[in-house]
Design an enzyme around this catalytic site. Sequence first.
Site, mmCIF file in Angstrom:
data_model
loop_
_atom_site.group_PDB
_atom_site.id
_atom_site.type_symbol
_atom_site.label_atom_id
_atom_site.label_comp_id
_atom_site.label_asym_id
_atom_site.label_seq_id
_atom_site.Cartn_x
_atom_site.Cartn_y
_atom_site.Cartn_z
ATOM 1 C CB ALA A 178 -0.936 -0.008 1.208
ATOM 2 C CG ASP A 179 2.962 2.632 3.477
ATOM 3 O OD1 ASP A 179 2.079 3.498 3.539
ATOM 4 O OD2 ASP A 179 3.297 1.947 4.454
ATOM 5 C CB SER A 180 5.504 0.335 -2.361
ATOM 6 O OG SER A 180 6.356 -0.031 -1.293
#
Length: 396
Positions: free
Chosen positions: A161-163
């Site tokens: 998700a963050d990437s």
Amino acid sequence: MKIIELGHVIAGPLSAALLSDFGADVIKIEAPNRTDMMRELGPKADDGTGVWWKTLGRNKKTLSLNWKSGKGRDILRKLVEGADLLVENFRPGVLERAGVGPDALHEWNPDLIILRVSGYGQDGPMRDVPAFGRAAEAMSGLAHLTGYPDGPPMHPGFPAADSTTGLMGALGIMIAVFAREKGIARGQVVDLAVFETLLRLMEYPVPALTGANLSPQRNGLRQPMDFAPGGMFRTADGVWLTVSAGGAETAQRLLRAVGGDALADDPRFATLAEMSQHMTVVFDAMNDFVAQRTLAEVEAEFARHDAVASRVLSVEEIATNEQIRHRGDIVSVEGEQTQVIGPVPHLSVTPGAFRWLGRPPGADSRSILRDLGYDDDRITALCEAGFVGLDGSEAN
């Protein structure tokens, strides 16, 4: 292009790091007594620095600054006035409470593009709910579709998700830059919710449900909805392979590789639509074929039929892979043991460049303030008053 980064951890900082690979001048701001946790999170390199920070902080200058009040706010204003972009990923309302929300920032610089990353977005009923990447993976449906049917939902082995948000953030910035250069908009706000970035890439379950009344479910080593042959299989000598086909023609080649003409010409598999009704038979045939042969034997047979079977690489194998090395995708800096992934994508005329790994806190404070017109006496006074940190910067 000058970027002021107020972000922390992964999502916002990755957007700035991706753009820094292609020449953006990024100034990362950290509080004098509270640095980005990525400096400490996870394994450390031989110099004691977190290896995750080394890559997320790549190519960035670091400024140690208390920007929330007094003279620190004045310095932030000077930086914003000369910047193209500002990146932040605090909870909604943090900038506003500090008096530097979008209205204030655009008063200082009407052309400033602001990337705002948050768990659930700047508005809506979940606006103030705290979130991390795993919460976003759950909300997007990714975790629900990953794992075995009779087992629990699973997260992938990296911060998906963050990437993904880092990538989407860079995309949003460049769309806003394009609109600004075309005179369509001046500075605008890019409002990016972490869960939305995966939701956009995980979109096919929604039309599958609403348009075809199908509800994808996690399916172990197979796809949630196997509309084409594929899956994960282990060879007789213990090597994991992923096998896939993207259309009717490639599916027929795959079936011919694992079962010969008898399997490929079976009327149940004449089309992908018909094949999808009998995917368990196809999966079992592929599994039997791979499990009874060595990696070399499987690769030879698949190559003969122009079918696709890809070895699952470990991190050690990634680091020594001939194709990855040939493409220059793993790069290093002189004097550093730590290697990182190089700039992607590869551009023919304006390729990216890797300059340095993440610097110590405040390593560039003095030089950045000098560029803003501060002399050494004023810089020392700011440091003594607690507005600026100079740790690691004396070499500048």
